[in-house]
Design a protein around this motif. Sequence first.
Motif, PDB file in Angstrom:
ATOM      1  N   GLU A 274       6.937  -8.334  11.475  1.00  0.00           N
ATOM      2  CA  GLU A 274       5.834  -9.259  11.720  1.00  0.00           C
ATOM      3  C   GLU A 274       5.167  -9.617  10.394  1.00  0.00           C
ATOM      4  N   PRO A 275       4.742 -10.881  10.222  1.00  0.00           N
ATOM      5  CA  PRO A 275       4.069 -11.269   8.981  1.00  0.00           C
ATOM      6  C   PRO A 275       2.856 -10.375   8.705  1.00  0.00           C
ATOM      7  N   GLY A 276       2.739  -9.940   7.452  1.00  0.00           N
ATOM      8  CA  GLY A 276       1.618  -9.100   7.072  1.00  0.00           C
ATOM      9  C   GLY A 276       1.828  -7.622   7.308  1.00  0.00           C
ATOM     10  N   GLU A 277       3.042  -7.217   7.676  1.00  0.00           N
ATOM     11  CA  GLU A 277       3.287  -5.788   7.918  1.00  0.00           C
ATOM     12  C   GLU A 277       3.619  -5.072   6.618  1.00  0.00           C
ATOM     13  N   ILE A 278       2.991  -3.935   6.405  1.00  0.00           N
ATOM     14  CA  ILE A 278       3.155  -3.140   5.191  1.00  0.00           C
ATOM     15  C   ILE A 278       3.590  -1.730   5.584  1.00  0.00           C
ATOM     16  N   VAL A 279       4.560  -1.183   4.856  1.00  0.00           N
ATOM     17  CA  VAL A 279       5.057   0.156   5.122  1.00  0.00           C
ATOM     18  C   VAL A 279       4.673   1.069   3.959  1.00  0.00           C
ATOM     19  N   ILE A 280       3.970   2.153   4.272  1.00  0.00           N
ATOM     20  CA  ILE A 280       3.549   3.125   3.267  1.00  0.00           C
ATOM     21  C   ILE A 280       4.342   4.406   3.475  1.00  0.00           C
ATOM     22  N   THR A 281       4.955   4.900   2.415  1.00  0.00           N
ATOM     23  CA  THR A 281       5.738   6.131   2.484  1.00  0.00           C
ATOM     24  C   THR A 281       5.087   7.175   1.592  1.00  0.00           C
ATOM     25  N   GLY A 282       4.894   8.385   2.114  1.00  0.00           N
ATOM     26  CA  GLY A 282       4.262   9.421   1.309  1.00  0.00           C
ATOM     27  C   GLY A 282       4.431  10.803   1.914  1.00  0.00           C
ATOM     28  N   PHE A 283       4.097  11.817   1.140  1.00  0.00           N
ATOM     29  CA  PHE A 283       4.238  13.201   1.578  1.00  0.00           C
ATOM     30  C   PHE A 283       2.929  13.803   2.082  1.00  0.00           C
ATOM     31  N   ASP A 284       1.828  13.114   1.841  1.00  0.00           N
ATOM     32  CA  ASP A 284       0.516  13.675   2.156  1.00  0.00           C
ATOM     33  C   ASP A 284      -0.259  12.698   3.031  1.00  0.00           C
ATOM     34  N   ASP A 285      -0.755  13.168   4.181  1.00  0.00           N
ATOM     35  CA  ASP A 285      -1.469  12.292   5.113  1.00  0.00           C
ATOM     36  C   ASP A 285      -2.736  11.709   4.500  1.00  0.00           C
ATOM     37  N   ASP A 286      -3.435  12.500   3.696  1.00  0.00           N
ATOM     38  CA  ASP A 286      -4.661  12.001   3.068  1.00  0.00           C
ATOM     39  C   ASP A 286      -4.352  10.889   2.081  1.00  0.00           C
ATOM     40  N   ALA A 287      -3.251  11.036   1.332  1.00  0.00           N
ATOM     41  CA  ALA A 287      -2.865   9.994   0.378  1.00  0.00           C
ATOM     42  C   ALA A 287      -2.505   8.707   1.104  1.00  0.00           C
ATOM     43  N   ILE A 288      -1.795   8.840   2.226  1.00  0.00           N
ATOM     44  CA  ILE A 288      -1.416   7.657   3.005  1.00  0.00           C
ATOM     45  C   ILE A 288      -2.665   6.979   3.564  1.00  0.00           C
ATOM     46  N   ALA A 289      -3.596   7.782   4.082  1.00  0.00           N
ATOM     47  CA  ALA A 289      -4.835   7.216   4.621  1.00  0.00           C
ATOM     48  C   ALA A 289      -5.640   6.514   3.523  1.00  0.00           C
ATOM     49  N   ASP A 290      -5.657   7.094   2.315  1.00  0.00           N
ATOM     50  CA  ASP A 290      -6.342   6.486   1.180  1.00  0.00           C
ATOM     51  C   ASP A 290      -5.714   5.130   0.849  1.00  0.00           C
ATOM     52  N   ALA A 291      -4.382   5.087   0.829  1.00  0.00           N
ATOM     53  CA  ALA A 291      -3.691   3.833   0.533  1.00  0.00           C
ATOM     54  C   ALA A 291      -3.987   2.784   1.607  1.00  0.00           C
ATOM     55  N   GLN A 292      -3.978   3.213   2.869  1.00  0.00           N
ATOM     56  CA  GLN A 292      -4.288   2.283   3.949  1.00  0.00           C
ATOM     57  C   GLN A 292      -5.695   1.705   3.798  1.00  0.00           C
ATOM     58  N   ALA A 293      -6.663   2.569   3.497  1.00  0.00           N
ATOM     59  CA  ALA A 293      -8.047   2.120   3.354  1.00  0.00           C
ATOM     60  C   ALA A 293      -8.198   1.148   2.188  1.00  0.00           C
ATOM     61  N   ARG A 294      -7.518   1.443   1.078  1.00  0.00           N
ATOM     62  CA  ARG A 294      -7.624   0.561  -0.097  1.00  0.00           C
ATOM     63  C   ARG A 294      -6.975  -0.791   0.176  1.00  0.00           C
ATOM     64  N   ILE A 295      -5.828  -0.776   0.855  1.00  0.00           N
ATOM     65  CA  ILE A 295      -5.165  -2.038   1.180  1.00  0.00           C
ATOM     66  C   ILE A 295      -6.037  -2.869   2.105  1.00  0.00           C
ATOM     67  N   ASP A 296      -6.635  -2.198   3.093  1.00  0.00           N
ATOM     68  CA  ASP A 296      -7.508  -2.900   4.033  1.00  0.00           C
ATOM     69  C   ASP A 296      -8.709  -3.513   3.300  1.00  0.00           C
ATOM     70  N   ALA A 297      -9.227  -2.770   2.334  1.00  0.00           N
ATOM     71  CA  ALA A 297     -10.366  -3.297   1.560  1.00  0.00           C
ATOM     72  C   ALA A 297      -9.966  -4.493   0.713  1.00  0.00           C
ATOM     73  N   ILE A 298      -8.776  -4.420   0.090  1.00  0.00           N
ATOM     74  CA  ILE A 298      -8.290  -5.520  -0.733  1.00  0.00           C
ATOM     75  C   ILE A 298      -8.081  -6.772   0.116  1.00  0.00           C
ATOM     76  N   ALA A 299      -7.569  -6.552   1.335  1.00  0.00           N
ATOM     77  CA  ALA A 299      -7.265  -7.674   2.224  1.00  0.00           C
ATOM     78  C   ALA A 299      -8.510  -8.182   2.949  1.00  0.00           C
ATOM     79  N   GLY A 300      -9.642  -7.536   2.722  1.00  0.00           N
ATOM     80  CA  GLY A 300     -10.881  -7.992   3.325  1.00  0.00           C
ATOM     81  C   GLY A 300     -11.193  -7.360   4.661  1.00  0.00           C
ATOM     82  N   GLY A 301     -10.299  -6.424   5.086  1.00  0.00           N
ATOM     83  CA  GLY A 301     -10.565  -5.720   6.324  1.00  0.00           C
ATOM     84  C   GLY A 301     -10.516  -6.556   7.580  1.00  0.00           C
TER      85      GLY A 301
END
Length: 302
Positions: A267-294
């Motif tokens: 789907e357009p706008g879909e992003i896949v984050i790969t990582g070993f740590d749940d907190d790091a993945i959540a941090d990346a998700q939050a930052r991406i959401d902030a960059i995209a304006g939420g």
Amino acid sequence: DQRTTSPRSNVRRVLEESGAVHGGDDVALREALALLSTADAENKRKNRKLYLLLDLDETLIVAKNLEKEPSHVPVGKPIVVQGRSTLRFDLIERPGLQHFLREVSKLFVVFMYTMGDEAYVRAVLDVIDPHGKNFAGGIACWKESEGRHHKYIERVVCDRSMALVVDDMMDYWTEDMPNFILTRRFVGDHADDGLMLLYGQLKAVHEAYFKAAAAAATDEPPAVPRMRKMRIDPTKVGRVIGTGGATIKSLIEETGVANIAIDKSAEPGEIVITGFDDDAIADAQARIDAIAGGDGPPGGGG
């Protein structure tokens, strides 16, 4: 038919025939299986392989029951299942299935895990794997003792920390969510590109695992990285990428995730984050959401 005997049952039979364990000694069996799993995992790491459990129906194929769907016009390959009654199906392979299975077998020991019974699975295997090469790990079919509402990694013999599960149904795998990758359900579309997308995701996880293993300062192997999906407003994807990929590279470095990728085939706008740590993945998700304006669509798990 040994093709549809579960991996765990096959190992148990070999251990009992060799005298390593005796029938009914479940404690000795568990200890032997743990030793085998550890030894096999070390061998697979040396050969740069992980374990992959693949669902069958609506993930690799779709089979239309011609008795239940009499108006369906067959477009695939006919199979006949001889069980308590004779059932006829129109089996449709997901586009690219044979290529997908050949390629993932280079990176993974592949298992099939399905809620289909033995008679059904044998009929399907005669079509999609007639020479028995695609599922070297083994086949786990439905059994009355297992129920139809739950699947679990322990039913195959492998190191859980090196195992990935692919299914179109998340609810079956409640105990193994860190290992789970959700794939789009296949309904028979001849233009479906789900396996092409899935192979890219699996390859990324494989590369991340062995990159982390090579960089580890200790002999303790890493667990397979988690993969999470989120969606943002498609018009904001360029913000996340940045000039020359600068923003996405900074996000990876600053959050410590293994990879962030724009999934162009989903789907357009879909992003896949790969990582070993749940907190790091959540941090990346939050930052991406902030960059995209939420203001994008709600994110989802993968």
